[in-house]
Design a protein around this motif. Sequence first.
Motif: not given
Ligand SMILES: C[S@@+](CC[C@H](N)C(=O)[O-])C[C@H]1O[C@@H](n2cnc3c(N)ncnc32)[C@H](O)[C@@H]1O
Length: 243
Positions: A9-10, A12, A58, A202, A204, A206, A222, A224-225
Motif C-alpha cells: 500500500d501507500d 502514507m 516511483w 519504503f 522495496g 524487503g 510497506i 506500494l509497487d
Molecule cells: C529506494 S527504493 C527502496 C529499496 C530498498 N531499500 C531495497 O533494499 O530494496 C524505494 C521504494 O519505495 C517505494 N515507494 C515509493 N513511494 C511509496 C509510497 N508512497 N508508499 C510505499 N512505498 C513507496 C518504491 O516503489 C520503491 O520500491
Amino acid sequence: MSKIELFNDDCMKAMQSIQSDSIDLLLTDPPYNLGNFMKNRDTNLKKMRTNFFGDAGWDNLEFEEWKKTINSFFKEASRVMKIGGAAIVFMSAIKVETVIEIAESYGFYYKTTGIWHKLNPMPRNMNLHFVNSTESWIYFIYKKKTGTFNNQSKLIHDFVETSVVPLKEKKFGKHPTQKPECLMNHFIGLLSNEGDVVLDPFMGSGTTGVVAQQMNRDFIGIELDNEYYDIAKKRIDEYGNKT
Ligand SMILES: C[S@@+](CC[C@H](N)C(=O)[O-])C[C@H]1O[C@@H](n2cnc3c(N)ncnc32)[C@H](O)[C@@H]1O
C-alpha cells in the motif's frame, strides 16, 4: 520468533494503522527525487539497465511534490516513533538538507549525515567522470539527543563500506536500488535491540525486513509497487520458513 507485518500500500495510508509511540527504529530508503534529474542527463543508464529507476515511475515527482510527500511521511513517522527511537534515512547528497529541515520540524533531532561507499560500483562512463559510488544516510533520534548505540566500546565511523548487493540476495527478482543485507545489519545491530520494532515504509525488495528477522527484531514493512512487494514478501517468508 519475530513478529512481521507487511502492507502492499501507500505508506502514507498504511502508517495510519500503526500504533502511536511504537517504533524503536525507522530504517528506510525513500525515493531520492533523482528520477527526472537522471532522465534529463545523458547517462546511458536506461540502455545499461532493464529496470532503470528513472523509468520505474516511483521517483519522478517534481521537487515540490516530492517535498510534500516527504513532509507527510515525517508527519506520520513522528506519530509512530517512540521517544528516543532512532531513524536512518538514506538519501541523495543533494537532498540531505531538505530532509533534515522537514524532519526537524516534526521533532526528529538531527545527529549525523554519513556515507555508504560501494566497493564495486558499476564503472559507468569511467573515462568521462567520477564513478558514482556513494549514497548518503541521515541519522536522527526522535525527541531526544541520544538513543540505543550498541558500539561495544568500538569507534564507529560515519562512513560505511560494503560491496553492492550479491546475486544471492536477488533470487526472487531485482529491485533497481536494492540495498545489501550487510548494510542494514550494520544499522539494525547498532541502533536497536532484540525484540525492538523496526519500520521500513519504503521497503522495496524487503532488505530491512529480512535483516530485522535475522536479528530477532519485529518488523513492519510497506511497499506500494505490487511487483516489489511480492519480492519482499517472498524474501521475508523464506527466512521465516527456515526458522
Ligand atoms: C529506494 S527504493 C527502496 C529499496 C530498498 N531499500 C531495497 O533494499 O530494496 C524505494 C521504494 O519505495 C517505494 N515507494 C515509493 N513511494 C511509496 C509510497 N508512497 N508508499 C510505499 N512505498 C513507496 C518504491 O516503489 C520503491 O520500491
